[in-house]
Design an enzyme around this catalytic site. Structure first.
Site, PDB file in Angstrom:
ATOM      1  CD  GLU A 161      -3.150  -0.941   2.079  1.00  0.00           C
ATOM      2  OE1 GLU A 161      -4.275  -1.332   1.712  1.00  0.00           O
ATOM      3  OE2 GLU A 161      -2.936  -0.360   3.170  1.00  0.00           O
ATOM      4  CD  GLU A 168      -4.196  -5.802   2.876  1.00  0.00           C
ATOM      5  OE1 GLU A 168      -2.969  -5.760   2.904  1.00  0.00           O
ATOM      6  OE2 GLU A 168      -4.933  -5.004   3.514  1.00  0.00           O
TER       7      GLU A 168
HETATM    8  C1  GLA Z   1      -3.964  -2.427   5.354  1.00  0.00           C
HETATM    9  C2  GLA Z   1      -2.643  -3.164   5.347  1.00  0.00           C
HETATM   10  C3  GLA Z   1      -2.677  -4.446   6.118  1.00  0.00           C
HETATM   11  C4  GLA Z   1      -3.412  -4.261   7.424  1.00  0.00           C
HETATM   12  C5  GLA Z   1      -4.820  -3.802   7.109  1.00  0.00           C
HETATM   13  C6  GLA Z   1      -5.618  -3.564   8.354  1.00  0.00           C
HETATM   14  O1  GLA Z   1      -4.697  -2.557   4.318  1.00  0.00           O
HETATM   15  O2  GLA Z   1      -2.158  -3.445   4.058  1.00  0.00           O
HETATM   16  O3  GLA Z   1      -1.354  -4.816   6.387  1.00  0.00           O
HETATM   17  O4  GLA Z   1      -2.785  -3.306   8.195  1.00  0.00           O
HETATM   18  O5  GLA Z   1      -4.776  -2.578   6.451  1.00  0.00           O
HETATM   19  O6  GLA Z   1      -5.678  -4.677   9.109  1.00  0.00           O
END
Ligand code: GLA
Length: 792
Positions: A194, A268
């Site tokens: 990210e 995700e």
């Molecule tokens: C983000 C991150 C993950 C985690 C989630 C929340 O998207 O990429 O590593 O921190 O948020 O759990």
């Protein structure tokens, strides 16, 4: 899917023997299978494995969050849930605890985790970092990088890149041989994590890509981002995936803007969320989760459920959300597979849904049985070792030093100096990362707390010079945003100001390092535990022997205790805090033994009753705000009676899309107030998923040092609508005005203390995410910016 050992096609009886062999010799795949080299590609419309379409049905599991003895059990659950792939981060700080010292043993044996996944018929998606996030200490980055006072993490800072290359090279040495192209299960590898949330520099991503290629990775490399940051740092030579918790169509539409053709993947997809100390336990919206998952399955999109199984953040692994919301050690995440590896209704519903989307001939194995669980009757702690009676030799310096400057990774530091005789005076420090207890001649007189920026304590009058101690605990480095530059300990200057007199700086510090590592624990001197009243405010280690006939999983009951850490037979279970919501700590059965078991509990506050007991079920949703020494009451802010003319007034559009607003002209001020006047749905609620402020140049302002100075209303009872959610960088949670016990009317005001006068040229408002009928989406609003919205 990796062809599981041929034994699968045999009847159950016959499966047992060879399976046992497989279990005991994890690395040895049956001949002819291991060497099967596969070609995994990004096709025009879908992923291709050996030229055939592959819909990746993936779930995230973090090997260090599961006792290695249970990796196979959990991976079998992932398979039985209907998934064909497991996604795993590597946490750099676990694999390189000291510069150049690598660790691939025990919970860090990522290669073994991958091999077991392969044996259980799962492909692997690898996310080596260097940055991960994941509510893990410093987002996975190693603390020792912060020894460089001015290092800029996650940039092309040469010191960062050099360390990153060394680490990724090592990752390649260990894991590149496990790529599908070499007979292993690894399908593809993620670059960074990210990054668009943090920066926009495609060259930085290019450096990491080159490092991974140089380290021997030849499978596809990809990058993940939330939908509003897909273009930030984008490179055409990194396959993009989008992360989201709802509205797959909206997110995939955003993805198609940069990926006109090619497989759609959600990197995700959140079935739940993580917990932070002092805020309500998070439960996901199962109905929406299933609807969105079903939609992705139907459209042939690939996805990764984050988390399929959260597990436990043992030891010093927990991170903190920004501005500073420390994460709980339980990482249950309301995932389909619970912290202790139990199937849940969400597991069953997911399995049933997946069963409708299997490939011809594909079957779902039965989930493995739940591991036995026990309760343990209360046992009084027999011995204790007060911290003040076990202090190591001190390091001395004029100014207080951070843990990094003291070459200390985790734990606590006792900062000691002498204060002269004198009248009542205010002790003030620049910052305490993260929790400070103030003692005068050994008696606790107050707390300092980073969560609320409470860095002042009044010292009583002193007839003679006194010993001042600040016991500072580091609670895990922030894992998100620029705040990952999170140096722990006491940040000077430290001043003392009698009422109406100028402040004087306190110097001559003696610093005792308390790293809470196995060497320190081995050196503790224990005495018989006090049988009468437990001395209040006495930080101490308490040792207990628990004798078990049949060891099995259990949940230590920490409700009689205050705040600290637990070790079971030398295993650091992690952090506990009686404010909740987590009140129990998961103890894996394999870490207990028949006979005597040693349980050591460090209680920094002092227990109500030093009694060790365990339950046969977890308690993860019991908040006890009255026990919170700093957050029971949000400091009442005295507001200026009239805010005067707004710096801006406007109306946000309906919907969930991020909206950017530029002020007519930049305005300077220390306090920023967003005053919501009405909502699009006409209901009395306001909510903000994320609020970013922009400088005069239109670039996001750093949130370092920001706190919530005032909020007229926030839901903290029935759910976590805490105001800090609006500035923590996560769009999946949100500030929401109260709706449980009361429903106060508009206007709703959120006032941020930016820590210093800043120039604000605009803002970015991310509305509450989710379906169109969610409450709180703000319509008309006003903005006020000034140095005195909040009066001293
Ligand atoms: C983000 C991150 C993950 C985690 C989630 C929340 O998207 O990429 O590593 O921190 O948020 O759990």
């Amino acid at each position: 899917m990796p062809v599981k050992s041929p034994v699968r096609r045999l009847s159950l009886g016959k499966i047992a023997a060879p399976l046992l062999a497989l279990l005991l010799a994890p690395a040895a795949l049956p001949a002819g299978e291991a060497a099967a080299l596969h070609r995994f590609e990004i096709g025009q419309h879908e992923f291709l494995l050996d030229g055939k379409p592959l819909q990746i049905r993936c779930g995230e599991v973090h090997a260090p969050r599961v006792p290695p003895e249970y990796w196979r059990h959990r991976l079998r659950l992932v398979k039985a849930m209907g998934l064909n792939t497991v996604c795993a981060y590597l946490f750099w700080n676990l694999h390189e605890p000291r510069p150049g010292e690598f660790n691939w043993a025990g919970a860090a044996d990522a290669a073994l985790f991958c091999r077991i996944a392969q044996e259980e018929g799962l492909w692997v998606i690898l996310r080596p970092g260097p940055y991960a996030c994941a509510e893990w200490e410093m987002g996975g980055l190693p603390w020792w990088l912060l020894k460089h006072d001015d290092i800029r993490l996650r940039t092309r800072d040469p010191r960062f890149l050099e360390a990153t290359r060394r680490y990724l090279n090592e990752v390649g040495r260990v894991l590149a041989p496990l790529q599908v192209s070499r007979g292993g299960p690894i399908l593809m590898v993620q670059v960074e994590n990210e990054y668009g949330f943090f920066g926009k520099d495609p060259e930085y991503m290019g450096e990491l890509r080159a490092a991974l290629l140089g380290a021997g990775f030849e499978v596809p490399l990809f990058a993940c981002n939330p939908k509003d940051h897909l273009k930030d740092g984008y490179r055409a030579d990194l396959f993009p995936v989008v992360n989201f918790g709802s509205d797959p169509r909206g997110a995939f539409a955003a993805l198609r803007e940069i990926l006109p053709t090619g497989p759609l993947m959600c990197g995700e997809f959140y079935p739940g969320w993580f917990d932070t100390w002092g805020a309500p336990h998070h439960l996901g919206n199962t109905e929406r989760y299933l609807t969105d998952l079903g939609a992705m399955l139907k459209m042939g999109a690939s996805f990764s459920i984050y988390m399929a199984h959260g597990g436990t953040t043992f030891g010093f692994g927990t991170g903190a959300d920004r501005p500073f919301k420390p994460d709980t050690s339980s990482y249950d995440y309301d995932a389909p597979i619970s912290e202790a590896g139990w199937t849940t209704p969400k597991f069953d519903l997911t399995r049933a849904l997946m069963a409708k989307h299997l490939l011809p001939g594909e079957t779902l194995p039965e989930p493995p049985p739940r591991n036995p669980v026990i309760a343990i009757a209360p046992v009084a702690a027999a011995e204790w070792a007060p911290v003040f009676a076990n202090l190591p030799t001190a390091v001395t310096a004029a100014e207080p030093r951070t843990l990094e400057q003291l070459d200390q990774a985790h734990g606590c530091v006792l900062y000691r100096t002498t204060v002269p005789a004198g009248p009542e005076a205010t002790l003030a420090v620049a910052a305490v990362h993260d929790v400070g207890q103030v003692f005068l001649d050994g008696r606790r007189i107050g707390f300092m707390d980073r969560r609320s920026g409470a860095y002042r304590v009044v010292l009583p009058a002193r007839a003679q010079a006194a010993t001042l101690d600040l016991l500072v605990e580091a609670m895990g480095r922030v894992n998100f945003g620029v705040e990952v530059h999170d140096r722990k300990g006491l940040h000077g200057p430290v001043t003392l100001a009698p009422a109406g007199q100028p402040a004087t700086q306190l110097e001559g510090w003696r610093m005792c390092r308390l790293p809470l590592d196995s060497d320190m624990l081995a050196g503790l001197r224990y005495d018989a535990a006090p049988t009468q009243a437990v001395p209040a405010g006495q930080p101490a280690f308490w040792r207990t022997t628990v004798t078990l006939a049949q060891p099995a999983d259990c949940f230590l009951d920490l409700r009689p205790w205050g705040k600290g850490y637990v070790w079971v037979n030398g295993h650091n279970l992690g952090r506990y805090w009686n404010i909740g919501p987590q009140q129990t700590m998961y103890v894996p059965g394999p870490w207990l033994k028949a006979g005597d078991n040693e349980i050591v509990i460090l209680d920094l506050l002092g227990p109500k009753r030093p009694v060790v007991a365990a339950l046969d079920r977890p308690i993860l949703d019991e908040l006890r705000p009255a026990l919170d020494f700093a957050r029971t009451k949000r400091r009442e802010a005295k507001l200026r009676s009239d805010f005067g003319a707004p710096a801006h007034a406007g109306s946000f559009a309906a919907g969930s899309t991020l909206q950017t607003v530029r002020l007519d002209r930049p305005v300077r001020g220390r306090f920023f107030c967003l005053e919501a006047l009405e909502a699009h749905d006409g209901k009395p609620f306001a909510a903000i998923a994320e609020l970013t402020l922009l400088g005069a140049d239109g670039e996001p302002l750093s949130t370092e040092g920001w706190t919530v100075a005032h909020v007229d209303s926030e839901e903290r009872g029935v759910a976590d609508g805490t105001a800090e959610n609006a500035i923590d960088g996560q769009t999946a949670n949100f500030w929401h005005s109260e709706w449980g016990a009361a429903q106060p009317a508009f206007p709703h005001r959120l006032i941020l203390d930016l820590g210093a006068t800043r120039t604000v040229g605009g803002l970015r408002y991310t509305p509450r995410q989710g379906a169109d009928d969610v409450t709180g989406r703000i319509k008309s609003y006003r903005v006020f910016i000034a140095d005195d919205l909040v009066l001293p």
